[in-house]
Design an enzyme around this catalytic site. Sequence first.
Site, PDB file in Angstrom:
ATOM      1  N   HIS A 308     -49.610 -22.597   0.681  1.00 54.03           N
ATOM      2  CA  HIS A 308     -48.665 -23.349   1.496  1.00 54.03           C
ATOM      3  C   HIS A 308     -49.225 -23.505   2.896  1.00 54.03           C
ATOM      4  O   HIS A 308     -49.882 -22.607   3.415  1.00 54.03           O
ATOM      5  CB  HIS A 308     -47.311 -22.622   1.568  1.00 54.03           C
ATOM      6  CG  HIS A 308     -46.198 -23.518   1.999  1.00 54.03           C
ATOM      7  ND1 HIS A 308     -45.941 -23.774   3.325  1.00 54.03           N
ATOM      8  CD2 HIS A 308     -45.326 -24.263   1.285  1.00 54.03           C
ATOM      9  CE1 HIS A 308     -44.924 -24.620   3.406  1.00 54.03           C
ATOM     10  NE2 HIS A 308     -44.528 -24.933   2.188  1.00 54.03           N
ATOM     11  N   ASP A 366     -42.836 -24.534  -5.869  1.00 48.82           N
ATOM     12  CA  ASP A 366     -43.090 -25.480  -6.963  1.00 48.82           C
ATOM     13  C   ASP A 366     -43.581 -24.799  -8.233  1.00 48.82           C
ATOM     14  O   ASP A 366     -43.469 -25.346  -9.324  1.00 48.82           O
ATOM     15  CB  ASP A 366     -44.119 -26.522  -6.517  1.00 48.82           C
ATOM     16  CG  ASP A 366     -43.528 -27.428  -5.462  1.00 48.82           C
ATOM     17  OD1 ASP A 366     -44.047 -27.452  -4.339  1.00 48.82           O
ATOM     18  OD2 ASP A 366     -42.500 -28.067  -5.756  1.00 48.82           O
TER      19      ASP A 366
HETATM   20  C1  SDX Z   1     -44.720 -28.274  -0.925  1.00 48.61           C
HETATM   21  O1  SDX Z   1     -44.929 -28.529   3.993  1.00 48.61           O
HETATM   22  C2  SDX Z   1     -43.964 -28.151   3.241  1.00 48.61           C
HETATM   23  O2  SDX Z   1     -43.019 -27.543   3.723  1.00 48.61           O
HETATM   24  C3  SDX Z   1     -44.066 -28.554   1.788  1.00 48.61           C
HETATM   25  C4  SDX Z   1     -42.997 -27.988   0.864  1.00 48.61           C
HETATM   26  C5  SDX Z   1     -41.630 -28.529   1.201  1.00 48.61           C
HETATM   27  O3  SDX Z   1     -40.658 -27.871   0.839  1.00 48.61           O
HETATM   28  O4  SDX Z   1     -41.555 -29.675   1.746  1.00 48.61           O
HETATM   29  O5  SDX Z   1     -42.988 -26.586   0.955  1.00 48.61           O
HETATM   30  C6  SDX Z   1     -43.280 -28.386  -0.579  1.00 48.61           C
HETATM   31  O6  SDX Z   1     -45.416 -29.240  -0.781  1.00 48.61           O
HETATM   32  C7  SDX Z   1     -45.253 -26.942  -1.362  1.00 48.61           C
HETATM   33  C8  SDX Z   1     -46.803 -26.973  -1.600  1.00 48.61           C
HETATM   34  C9  SDX Z   1     -47.015 -27.612  -2.970  1.00 48.61           C
HETATM   35  N1  SDX Z   1     -48.459 -27.936  -3.169  1.00 48.61           N
HETATM   36  C10 SDX Z   1     -49.188 -27.283  -4.075  1.00 48.61           C
HETATM   37  O7  SDX Z   1     -48.798 -26.308  -4.717  1.00 48.61           O
HETATM   38  C11 SDX Z   1     -50.576 -27.880  -4.276  1.00 48.61           C
HETATM   39  C12 SDX Z   1     -51.618 -26.767  -4.248  1.00 48.61           C
HETATM   40  N2  SDX Z   1     -51.664 -26.210  -2.871  1.00 48.61           N
HETATM   41  C13 SDX Z   1     -52.712 -26.734  -2.008  1.00 48.61           C
HETATM   42  O8  SDX Z   1     -52.976 -28.088  -2.148  1.00 48.61           O
HETATM   43  C14 SDX Z   1     -52.553 -26.213  -0.573  1.00 48.61           C
HETATM   44  O9  SDX Z   1     -52.282 -24.872  -0.645  1.00 48.61           O
HETATM   45  C15 SDX Z   1     -51.537 -26.863   0.347  1.00 48.61           C
HETATM   46  C16 SDX Z   1     -51.737 -28.341   0.455  1.00 48.61           C
HETATM   47  C17 SDX Z   1     -50.160 -26.576  -0.125  1.00 48.61           C
HETATM   48  C18 SDX Z   1     -51.719 -26.240   1.731  1.00 48.61           C
HETATM   49  O10 SDX Z   1     -53.002 -26.471   2.094  1.00 48.61           O
HETATM   50  P1  SDX Z   1     -53.477 -26.198   3.621  1.00 48.61           P
HETATM   51  O11 SDX Z   1     -52.537 -25.376   4.391  1.00 48.61           O
HETATM   52  O12 SDX Z   1     -53.882 -27.488   4.187  1.00 48.61           O
HETATM   53  O13 SDX Z   1     -54.601 -25.193   3.410  1.00 48.61           O
HETATM   54  P2  SDX Z   1     -56.064 -25.605   3.152  1.00 48.61           P
HETATM   55  O14 SDX Z   1     -56.085 -26.795   2.227  1.00 48.61           O
HETATM   56  O15 SDX Z   1     -56.742 -25.711   4.467  1.00 48.61           O
HETATM   57  O16 SDX Z   1     -56.573 -24.367   2.326  1.00 48.61           O
HETATM   58  C19 SDX Z   1     -56.962 -23.169   2.996  1.00 48.61           C
HETATM   59  C20 SDX Z   1     -57.970 -22.539   2.086  1.00 48.61           C
HETATM   60  C21 SDX Z   1     -59.056 -23.521   1.642  1.00 48.61           C
HETATM   61  O17 SDX Z   1     -60.220 -22.763   1.406  1.00 48.61           O
HETATM   62  P3  SDX Z   1     -61.355 -22.770   2.597  1.00 48.61           P
HETATM   63  O18 SDX Z   1     -61.713 -24.211   2.857  1.00 48.61           O
HETATM   64  O19 SDX Z   1     -60.705 -22.107   3.799  1.00 48.61           O
HETATM   65  O20 SDX Z   1     -62.495 -21.962   2.006  1.00 48.61           O
HETATM   66  O21 SDX Z   1     -57.334 -22.113   0.869  1.00 48.61           O
HETATM   67  C22 SDX Z   1     -57.851 -22.836  -0.239  1.00 48.61           C
HETATM   68  C23 SDX Z   1     -58.579 -24.046   0.325  1.00 48.61           C
HETATM   69  O22 SDX Z   1     -59.652 -24.416  -0.531  1.00 48.61           O
HETATM   70  N3  SDX Z   1     -56.710 -23.251  -1.033  1.00 48.61           N
HETATM   71  C24 SDX Z   1     -56.647 -23.163  -2.362  1.00 48.61           C
HETATM   72  C25 SDX Z   1     -55.351 -23.601  -2.690  1.00 48.61           C
HETATM   73  N4  SDX Z   1     -54.689 -23.945  -1.579  1.00 48.61           N
HETATM   74  C26 SDX Z   1     -55.536 -23.729  -0.549  1.00 48.61           C
HETATM   75  N5  SDX Z   1     -57.549 -22.761  -3.275  1.00 48.61           N
HETATM   76  C27 SDX Z   1     -57.116 -22.805  -4.563  1.00 48.61           C
HETATM   77  N6  SDX Z   1     -55.907 -23.191  -4.985  1.00 48.61           N
HETATM   78  C28 SDX Z   1     -54.990 -23.601  -4.067  1.00 48.61           C
HETATM   79  N7  SDX Z   1     -53.788 -23.986  -4.454  1.00 48.61           N
END
Ligand code: SDX
Length: 431
Positions: A308, A366
């Site tokens: 998140h 989710d």
């Molecule tokens: C919702 O914003 C809100 O409030 C949203 C929400 C709402 O109620 O409106 O809460 C609803 O959207 C919940 C989130 C649902 N999305 C997912 O489950 C999709 C999978 N999650 C990722 O896409 C990700 O975690 C995000 C988009 C949710 C958050 O990403 P960020 O904060 O932009 O973090 P990031 O992409 O910079 O990731 C940080 C690190 C990265 O590694 P590094 O580049 O630092 O080495 O964590 C890794 C990412 O590669 N990472 C993951 C991951 N999520 C982040 N690695 C594997 N699996 C994942 N799910």
Amino acid sequence: MADDKTSAKLILNGEEYDLPIQSPTLGPDVIDIRKLYGQAGVFTYDPGFTSTASCDSTITFIDGEKGELLHRGYPIEQLAEKSHYLEVCYLLLYGELPSAAQLEDFEDRVTKHTMLHEQLHFLFRGFRRDAPPMAIMVGVVGALSAFYHDSTDVNDPWQREVASVRMIAKMPTIAAMAYKYTIGQPFIYPRNELDYASNFLRMCFAVPSEDYEVNPILSRAMDRIFTLHADHEQNASTSTVRLASSSGANPFACIAAGIACLWGPAHGGANQACLEMLREIGTVDRIPEYIARAKDKNDPFRLMGFGHRVYKNFDPRATVMKQSADEVLDLMGIDDNPTLQVAKELERQALDDPYFAEKKLFPNVDFYSGIILEAMGFPTSMFTAIFAVSRTVGWISQWKEMIADPQLKIGRPRQLYVGASLRDYVDIENR
Ligand code: SDX
């Protein structure tokens, strides 16, 4: 909302600038940079807005470190346990918990707006039967502005109120109709004697040829899913609604924009993407392969339903949602469902894995909502549509707050331009 407490000093090109600091009721201070470009001729740079407050708000507060979510100051855990969705809608819209009389009046107003203009039924007929429900919802919600002209003037408080109630009331009907249309079954009209969640379940699963009794455990779980997804501060779809509304566009068009943004798999589409991922994994023995892919920097695969932007320890909604998932699975007696078995084992392995701990990745709301909706019998194509039904009150509440703000200005971000410098046109024969 908050008054200046101190200021931050910026030293740039030998000049010193005082930037006011504003302090919130809860959360971090903000540095007010509204005059920065005029004073110093520079922009700030924050793609993804990870360090940017876009507005004042009194509606929802999130503390990502503590895993705290408050709606008008009330913790989500207490609202999920003691309240219900329409009462939370009232709280989000009007700022206080309603009296019994206020709640009865609000529920009656919503109930009386649940039907859709009969002419809109023909709009559904324009879609292919295999259209994704989210595509239908974007279209139909945008089209509401063609039917409800008497509630599109955003400068009229009465029309804003009517549009707010209409949106909250009609979204379940539209989502249920989108589902029925895609499975070739007749539309089921709302019933005024049913509560919000029971009405939605009946409109989705009843057929005209027999009576349909809503299971109280399922309607309670449905109501809890609605409550847990109602609002979430300035997330991507809410920010979309605010930006669209800042131009004065009508509320139906702005909510349609929010639905479009929610659709993405990184946002509200994650519950659908999560179930599709669990199905792709298929069996428990393949989980290590996918966890390895999620860690592989060269593999774009991410564990859907994990991580998140704000929560960095746990998502408080997921904790409550997990309890509901266990209740529904017990009721449905489907702990032998392979998809759900993969979900439980994936959660266990991911939470035990140091990579996810250090990246602060854990199941979010989710992850569990998809499991419950699957167990209830919804197709994955309906998962995000259900999220949109719930989040409509959050979008509308944030929209009302913004429209009523006397400081309202059209949102217009700037950029860091890294394109070509000035150059003259070259005739085609000289290229
Ligand atoms: C919702 O914003 C809100 O409030 C949203 C929400 C709402 O109620 O409106 O809460 C609803 O959207 C919940 C989130 C649902 N999305 C997912 O489950 C999709 C999978 N999650 C990722 O896409 C990700 O975690 C995000 C988009 C949710 C958050 O990403 P960020 O904060 O932009 O973090 P990031 O992409 O910079 O990731 C940080 C690190 C990265 O590694 P590094 O580049 O630092 O080495 O964590 C890794 C990412 O590669 N990472 C993951 C991951 N999520 C982040 N690695 C594997 N699996 C994942 N799910």
